[in-house]
Design an enzyme around this catalytic site. Structure first.
Site, PDB file in Angstrom:
ATOM      1  N   HIS A  88       0.889  -1.141   0.066  1.00 55.40           N
ATOM      2  CA  HIS A  88      -0.015  -0.044  -0.283  1.00 55.40           C
ATOM      3  C   HIS A  88       0.754   1.333  -0.192  1.00 55.40           C
ATOM      4  O   HIS A  88       0.341   2.447  -0.138  1.00 55.40           O
ATOM      5  CB  HIS A  88      -0.807  -0.171   1.154  1.00 55.40           C
ATOM      6  CG  HIS A  88      -1.492  -1.215   1.343  1.00 55.40           C
ATOM      7  ND1 HIS A  88      -2.491  -1.648   0.519  1.00 55.40           N
ATOM      8  CD2 HIS A  88      -1.548  -2.038   2.266  1.00 55.40           C
ATOM      9  CE1 HIS A  88      -3.467  -2.712   0.924  1.00 55.40           C
ATOM     10  NE2 HIS A  88      -2.505  -3.188   1.933  1.00 55.40           N
ATOM     11  N   HIS A 115       6.151   6.152   6.454  1.00 51.33           N
ATOM     12  CA  HIS A 115       5.782   5.872   5.039  1.00 51.33           C
ATOM     13  C   HIS A 115       5.158   6.766   4.229  1.00 51.33           C
ATOM     14  O   HIS A 115       4.993   8.056   5.198  1.00 51.33           O
ATOM     15  CB  HIS A 115       4.701   4.602   5.200  1.00 51.33           C
ATOM     16  CG  HIS A 115       3.473   4.951   5.740  1.00 51.33           C
ATOM     17  ND1 HIS A 115       3.226   4.834   7.194  1.00 51.33           N
ATOM     18  CD2 HIS A 115       2.260   5.685   5.503  1.00 51.33           C
ATOM     19  CE1 HIS A 115       2.200   5.146   7.539  1.00 51.33           C
ATOM     20  NE2 HIS A 115       1.572   5.802   6.522  1.00 51.33           N
ATOM     21  N   HIS A 117       2.486   8.725   1.206  1.00 53.65           N
ATOM     22  CA  HIS A 117       1.316   8.814   0.334  1.00 53.65           C
ATOM     23  C   HIS A 117       1.483   9.799  -0.657  1.00 53.65           C
ATOM     24  O   HIS A 117       2.144  10.916  -0.545  1.00 53.65           O
ATOM     25  CB  HIS A 117      -0.097   9.108   0.989  1.00 53.65           C
ATOM     26  CG  HIS A 117      -0.251   8.203   2.329  1.00 53.65           C
ATOM     27  ND1 HIS A 117      -1.097   7.187   2.353  1.00 53.65           N
ATOM     28  CD2 HIS A 117       0.209   8.330   3.581  1.00 53.65           C
ATOM     29  CE1 HIS A 117      -1.049   6.583   3.379  1.00 53.65           C
ATOM     30  NE2 HIS A 117      -0.269   7.466   4.181  1.00 53.65           N
ATOM     31  N   GLU A 127      -2.997  13.156   2.084  1.00 53.45           N
ATOM     32  CA  GLU A 127      -4.114  12.787   2.569  1.00 53.45           C
ATOM     33  C   GLU A 127      -4.767  14.116   3.279  1.00 53.45           C
ATOM     34  O   GLU A 127      -5.904  14.250   3.044  1.00 53.45           O
ATOM     35  CB  GLU A 127      -3.921  11.665   3.685  1.00 53.45           C
ATOM     36  CG  GLU A 127      -3.466  10.327   2.970  1.00 53.45           C
ATOM     37  CD  GLU A 127      -3.629   8.972   3.491  1.00 53.45           C
ATOM     38  OE1 GLU A 127      -2.960   9.156   4.699  1.00 53.45           O
ATOM     39  OE2 GLU A 127      -4.241   8.251   3.102  1.00 53.45           O
ATOM     40  N   HIS A 140       4.290  10.265   6.699  1.00 50.67           N
ATOM     41  CA  HIS A 140       3.784   9.848   8.313  1.00 50.67           C
ATOM     42  C   HIS A 140       4.683   9.085   8.995  1.00 50.67           C
ATOM     43  O   HIS A 140       5.124   7.853   8.500  1.00 50.67           O
ATOM     44  CB  HIS A 140       2.606   9.017   8.024  1.00 50.67           C
ATOM     45  CG  HIS A 140       1.427   9.581   7.312  1.00 50.67           C
ATOM     46  ND1 HIS A 140       0.215   8.968   6.983  1.00 50.67           N
ATOM     47  CD2 HIS A 140       1.111  10.845   7.659  1.00 50.67           C
ATOM     48  CE1 HIS A 140      -0.830   9.794   6.632  1.00 50.67           C
ATOM     49  NE2 HIS A 140      -0.274  11.120   6.901  1.00 50.67           N
ATOM     50  N   THR A 225      -5.548   5.832   8.932  1.00 45.69           N
ATOM     51  CA  THR A 225      -5.992   6.255   7.371  1.00 45.69           C
ATOM     52  C   THR A 225      -6.086   4.914   6.430  1.00 45.69           C
ATOM     53  O   THR A 225      -6.236   4.904   5.244  1.00 45.69           O
ATOM     54  CB  THR A 225      -5.466   7.258   6.786  1.00 45.69           C
ATOM     55  OG1 THR A 225      -4.193   6.910   6.172  1.00 45.69           O
ATOM     56  CG2 THR A 225      -5.307   8.550   7.735  1.00 45.69           C
TER      57      THR A 225
END
Ligand SMILES: *[C@@H]1O[C@H](CO)[C@@H](O)[C@H](O)[C@H]1NC(C)=O
Ligand SMILES: [Zn+2]
Length: 314
Positions: A88, A115, A117, A127, A140, A225
């Protein structure tokens, strides 16, 4: 009582097992490569009302005097960190080497992993958003509460601040040498479950803005999330952004894949959960020196002197 708790736990864990193997982001759900549940269908706690991420309306954020500066320890330790494709995101495993305290947190927290996004589009990869604006990426750093360091006596495993996530918004800008060892590791972890080690030692601080710039931040209580979306996260979203060169940002979408190489190739991008309702929650902001006060003294004095001299000469 115990029976009731056991039944509740069972009820809570059942959908978790189902959703865990199949949850995916919108872009994957749409691609129809393999059936999976997009964000609208995430189970467990994901449909509750204290979820993350959110859009932060900056003028509605209330100043909280308790939100002082963070103290970072171990953030300067140089390591060849292990990097992993989680299916992910790309994750850096932080091996319990760093902790945070202060920042209005009730106890000390230990860094577990970081990690990111992202998107291929420079204003659609974060996000969280600020006044509706999204950024190129969001990093994050996930911390867990250290037991026995809580300032209040009541140690509650199920508390709403069991996890502290530091969120950094990323913008396109100049090349970021600190991130380069991570960017270079991406091609070694292109498929889920692949791991590698960075080729060069870096510290967590190498990835972050200077510490003095981290005094301004937003704070609210929310959730993870990703499923199971447990509502146990104390969020910190920093105002100061991280800058990465556009090429460095695009490398994430180019080098990483969501799926294993069984004839399917969906590039890992848009791994972002849509914004959730704020509901009854209040967002707070740190009380930080305003822009004027952060200017160096000469910058404040010069105009004053100029006025004085001009007046004198006239
Ligand atoms: C570099 O990283 C390795 C492995 O993580 C570590 O053992 C070593 O002490 C580090 N070197 C420096 C100069 O910090
Ligand atoms: Zn995240």
């Amino acid at each position: 009582m115990w029976l009731l708790l056991a039944l509740l736990a069972l009820a809570a864990s059942r959908p978790l097992a189902r959703a865990e193997s199949h949850w995916c982001y919108e872009i994957q759900a749409k691609s129809a490569l393999s059936p999976c549940s997009g964000p609208d269908q995430w189970g467990d706690y994901c449909q509750k009302d204290r979820q993350s991420p959110i859009n932060i309306v900056t003028r509605k954020a209330k100043v909280d005097q308790n939100l002082g500066p963070f103290s970072f320890s171990g953030y300067d330790k140089k390591r060849k960190w292990e990097v992993k494709n989680s299916g992910h995101s790309v994750m850096v495993l932080l091996e319990d080497e760093a902790t945070i305290a202060g920042g209005g947190l009730a106890s000390q927290y230990q860094a577990k992993q970081l990690h990111l996004h992202w998107s291929k589009v420079m204003d659609a990869g974060s996000e969280h958003s600020l006044d509706g604006d999204r950024f190129a990426m969001e990093m994050h750093i996930v911390h867990e509460k250290e037991q026995g360091t809580s300032r209040n006596k009541k140690e509650d495993q199920d508390s709403e601040d069991e996890i502290a996530v530091l969120a950094f918004l990323v913008e396109a800008g100049s090349k970021n040498e600190g991130f380069q060892p991570l960017v270079e590791a991406l091609s070694d972890v292109s498929r889920p479950k692949m791991t590698t080690k960075m080729k060069k030692n870096i510290s967590l601080s190498d990835l972050l803005p200077e510490e003095e710039k981290l005094r301004r931040y937003f704070r609210y209580l929310g959730s993870l999330t990703t499923p199971d979306c447990e509502e146990k996260v104390v969020w910190t979203v920093f105002e100061e952004t991280i800058q990465l060169q556009e090429e460095q940002i695009l490398a994430f979408s180019e080098k990483l894949y969501y799926d294993n190489d069984n004839g399917q190739t969906l590039k890992m991008t848009d791994n972002i959960r849509p914004p959730q309702r704020l509901g009854q929650r209040q967002v707070f902001r740190s009380q930080a020196p305003g822009r004027l006060l952060s200017l160096p003294l000469p910058a404040l004095l010069a105009p004053t002197l100029t006025c004085l001299i001009a007046g004198f000469l006239r």
